[in-house]
Design a protein around this motif. Structure first.
Motif: not given
Length: 114
Positions: A66, A68-75, A90, A112
């Motif tokens: 888990d 908090p910010d999936i886009a940032a973690a993915h990048q 989603d 997330q």
């Protein structure tokens, strides 16, 4: 019963060795014990061992973390050398998931919560 992952399969090279290790780790005896599958019931989950790691080339199960910010973690994982496996999206009700592969082909999952 767990509302998360209910079955985790580990692909192993040495079934007897893995059975002993997981029995010690989980503190229970196998509920299923055969030459092609050993399963443990543990706290509402099925933990399974399949002796095909060498033939199939599996390196382990997929786990989701888990963030908090999936886009940032993915990048961040892409910048660290991962390859995108599944872009953030989603899957319903605002729950976002994505996954990447490391250099060895292991899949790393991200989640997330809404």
């Amino acid at each position: 019963m767990s509302s998360g992952i209910n079955t985790v399969i580990y692909h192993v090279a040495d079934l007897d060795r893995a059975k002993a290790l997981f029995g010690t780790f989980l503190g229970v005896e196998p509920s299923t014990d055969s030459s092609y599958y050993v399963g443990f019931e543990f706290d509402g989950q099925q933990i399974g061992l399949v002796p095909d790691a060498k033939e199939r080339g599996f390196t382990g199960p997929v786990c989701f973390r888990d963030v908090p910010d999936i886009a940032a973690a993915h990048q961040a994982l892409l910048a660290a050398g991962a390859e995108s496996d599944e872009e953030p999206h989603d899957v319903g009700g605002g729950l976002m998931v994505s996954s990447v592969k490391d250099a060895d082909g292991n899949v790393i999952g991200l989640r997330q919560l809404p």
